[in-house]
Design a protein around this motif. Structure first.
Motif, short mmCIF file in Angstrom:
data_model
loop_
_atom_site.label_atom_id
_atom_site.label_comp_id
_atom_site.label_asym_id
_atom_site.label_seq_id
_atom_site.Cartn_x
_atom_site.Cartn_y
_atom_site.Cartn_z
N ARG A 179 0.82 -1.21 0.00
CA ARG A 179 0.00 0.00 0.00
C ARG A 179 0.86 1.26 0.00
NH1 ARG A 179 -5.36 0.07 1.34
NH2 ARG A 179 -6.34 -1.98 1.32
N ARG A 180 1.97 1.20 0.70
CA ARG A 180 2.85 2.37 0.80
C ARG A 180 3.40 2.79 -0.56
NH1 ARG A 180 5.29 0.46 4.90
NH2 ARG A 180 3.93 1.40 6.48
N ILE A 181 3.53 1.83 -1.48
CA ILE A 181 4.06 2.18 -2.81
C ILE A 181 2.97 2.19 -3.87
CG2 ILE A 181 6.38 1.36 -2.30
CD1 ILE A 181 5.75 -1.23 -3.75
N GLY A 182 1.71 2.15 -3.42
CA GLY A 182 0.62 2.37 -4.35
C GLY A 182 -0.11 1.14 -4.85
N TYR A 183 0.19 -0.04 -4.30
CA TYR A 183 -0.50 -1.26 -4.70
C TYR A 183 -1.48 -1.65 -3.60
CZ TYR A 183 2.94 -1.77 -8.44
OH TYR A 183 3.72 -1.56 -9.54
N ASP A 184 -2.72 -1.23 -3.76
CA ASP A 184 -3.74 -1.48 -2.74
C ASP A 184 -4.44 -2.81 -3.01
OD1 ASP A 184 -3.03 0.96 -1.72
OD2 ASP A 184 -4.72 2.04 -2.58
N TRP A 185 -3.73 -3.89 -2.70
CA TRP A 185 -4.33 -5.21 -2.89
C TRP A 185 -5.47 -5.39 -1.89
CZ3 TRP A 185 -1.21 -10.03 -4.50
CH2 TRP A 185 -0.48 -9.75 -5.67
N GLU A 186 -6.65 -5.72 -2.42
CA GLU A 186 -7.83 -5.87 -1.58
C GLU A 186 -8.12 -7.34 -1.31
OE1 GLU A 186 -10.88 -3.79 -3.66
OE2 GLU A 186 -10.12 -1.80 -3.08
N ALA A 187 -9.02 -7.57 -0.36
CA ALA A 187 -9.36 -8.93 0.04
C ALA A 187 -9.87 -9.75 -1.14
CB ALA A 187 -10.41 -8.88 1.15
N GLU A 188 -10.63 -9.14 -2.01
CA GLU A 188 -11.19 -9.86 -3.16
C GLU A 188 -10.09 -10.39 -4.07
OE1 GLU A 188 -14.39 -9.12 -6.82
OE2 GLU A 188 -13.86 -7.48 -5.44
N LEU A 189 -9.02 -9.62 -4.23
CA LEU A 189 -7.90 -10.05 -5.07
C LEU A 189 -7.10 -11.17 -4.38
CD1 LEU A 189 -6.22 -9.53 -7.64
CD2 LEU A 189 -4.92 -7.84 -6.33
N LEU A 190 -6.98 -11.08 -3.07
CA LEU A 190 -6.18 -12.07 -2.33
C LEU A 190 -6.92 -13.39 -2.10
CD1 LEU A 190 -4.54 -9.86 0.43
CD2 LEU A 190 -3.36 -11.05 -1.41
N PRO A 230 -8.58 -15.75 -3.91
CA PRO A 230 -8.21 -16.99 -4.62
C PRO A 230 -6.81 -17.49 -4.27
CG PRO A 230 -8.31 -15.12 -6.13
CD PRO A 230 -8.89 -14.67 -4.85
N TYR A 231 -5.88 -16.57 -3.98
CA TYR A 231 -4.54 -16.98 -3.55
C TYR A 231 -4.62 -17.70 -2.20
CZ TYR A 231 -2.29 -14.07 -7.15
OH TYR A 231 -1.88 -13.54 -8.34
N ALA A 232 -5.43 -17.15 -1.29
CA ALA A 232 -5.57 -17.77 0.03
C ALA A 232 -6.19 -19.16 -0.08
CB ALA A 232 -6.42 -16.88 0.93
N GLU A 233 -7.14 -19.32 -1.00
CA GLU A 233 -7.76 -20.63 -1.18
C GLU A 233 -6.75 -21.66 -1.70
OE1 GLU A 233 -10.93 -19.45 -3.71
OE2 GLU A 233 -12.32 -19.07 -2.05
N LEU A 234 -5.86 -21.21 -2.59
CA LEU A 234 -4.78 -22.09 -3.05
C LEU A 234 -3.87 -22.49 -1.89
CD1 LEU A 234 -3.68 -20.44 -6.43
CD2 LEU A 234 -4.70 -22.70 -6.14
N MET A 235 -3.56 -21.52 -1.03
CA MET A 235 -2.69 -21.81 0.12
C MET A 235 -3.36 -22.76 1.10
SD MET A 235 0.19 -20.43 -0.43
CE MET A 235 -0.14 -20.93 -2.14
N HIS A 236 -4.69 -22.67 1.21
CA HIS A 236 -5.39 -23.60 2.09
C HIS A 236 -5.28 -25.02 1.57
CE1 HIS A 236 -8.89 -25.70 3.94
NE2 HIS A 236 -8.40 -25.10 5.00
N ARG A 237 -5.36 -25.18 0.24
CA ARG A 237 -5.18 -26.50 -0.35
C ARG A 237 -3.77 -27.02 -0.06
NH1 ARG A 237 -6.67 -25.60 -6.43
NH2 ARG A 237 -5.78 -27.73 -6.59
N ALA A 238 -2.78 -26.14 -0.12
CA ALA A 238 -1.41 -26.53 0.21
C ALA A 238 -1.30 -26.93 1.68
CB ALA A 238 -0.44 -25.39 -0.09
N ALA A 239 -2.01 -26.20 2.56
CA ALA A 239 -1.98 -26.51 3.99
C ALA A 239 -2.58 -27.89 4.27
CB ALA A 239 -2.73 -25.44 4.78
N VAL A 240 -3.63 -28.25 3.55
CA VAL A 240 -4.22 -29.58 3.71
C VAL A 240 -3.20 -30.65 3.34
CG1 VAL A 240 -5.96 -31.17 2.81
CG2 VAL A 240 -6.59 -28.81 3.36
N LEU A 241 -2.46 -30.44 2.23
CA LEU A 241 -1.41 -31.39 1.84
C LEU A 241 -0.32 -31.45 2.91
CD1 LEU A 241 -1.04 -30.47 -1.96
CD2 LEU A 241 -2.14 -32.49 -1.00
#
Length: 214
Positions: A142-153, A155-166
């Motif tokens: 955010r400090r450098i202008g990339y305001d990544w929002e929850a909606e963007l994150l 699907p990435y979090a869902e992928l990481m959850h699949r990795a956590a299950v493994l």
């Protein structure tokens, strides 16, 4: 096995093993006489873990001792024991709660957890180093202008959850609870770089598929 064999099988010099013994990173061997002790496979496994933490993970000796204390503390429940061992590893600095970018990042992370339905994770935010790391990283974006929002994150979090299950499925194949905790610590030090490298290789593959080699 004697100390010389332990050194040979582990690849760790005798002098270094003696240092680990003095520092309490390795349990004493079974004393045979005043000058000789005997070591077993558990010593070998622990020695390899210590060596990986110090040599590969660059974890300070004092921090290794703290992590191993949690690994060996069977008075704790499995979830807390796992968390305590991982949280004891070196982490990012605490986020500045007065920083407006940190405040905005924290709100976005909470929104993300709400969207995912990760209620257990929300309960751990006050003690979770992973939560703090995510907040710090998002604040920096955010400090450098990339305001990544929850909606963007999300699907990435869902992928990481699949990795956590493994991860947990593989962890549960370890024969004892102590070895499961050791496996989790090794995962944080050694497997996370593997996953990061796989992510970058996947980016290379997708980039060349889309744009070619020009």
């Amino acid at each position: 096995m004697r100390l010389a064999e332990l050194s040979e099988r582990s690849g760790v010099p005798i002098a270094t093993i003696k240092y680990y013994l003095r520092e309490g990173l390795l349990a004493p061997g079974r004393q045979i006489n005043a000058r000789t002790s005997e070591y077993d496979e558990e010593h070998l496994r622990r020695l390899r873990l210590v060596r990986a933490m110090i040599q590969v993970g660059r974890v300070p000796v004092a921090k290794v001792r703290e992590v191993l204390g949690h690994v060996d503390d069977d008075s704790l429940g499995r979830t807390i024991r796992l968390g305590a061992a991982i949280w004891a590893l070196p982490q990012v600095p605490e986020p500045d709660e007065d920083d407006e970018f940190v405040q905005a990042a924290e709100q976005e992370v909470i929104t993300l957890l709400d969207r995912l339905g990760w209620e257990n994770t929300k309960r751990l935010t006050t003690i979770s180093s992973a939560y703090r790391s995510l907040v710090v990283a998002m604040a920096a974006l955010r400090r450098i202008g990339y305001d990544w929002e929850a909606e963007l994150l999300e699907p990435y979090a869902e992928l990481m959850h699949r990795a956590a299950v493994l991860d947990l499925n593989l962890l549960e194949t370890q024969p004892s609870e102590a070895e499961q905790i050791e496996f989790a610590v090794l995962g944080a030090i050694l497997i996370e770089p593997v996953l990061q490298a796989l992510h970058r290789l996947a980016q290379e593959e997708e980039t060349t598929r889309r744009y070619g080699f020009e």
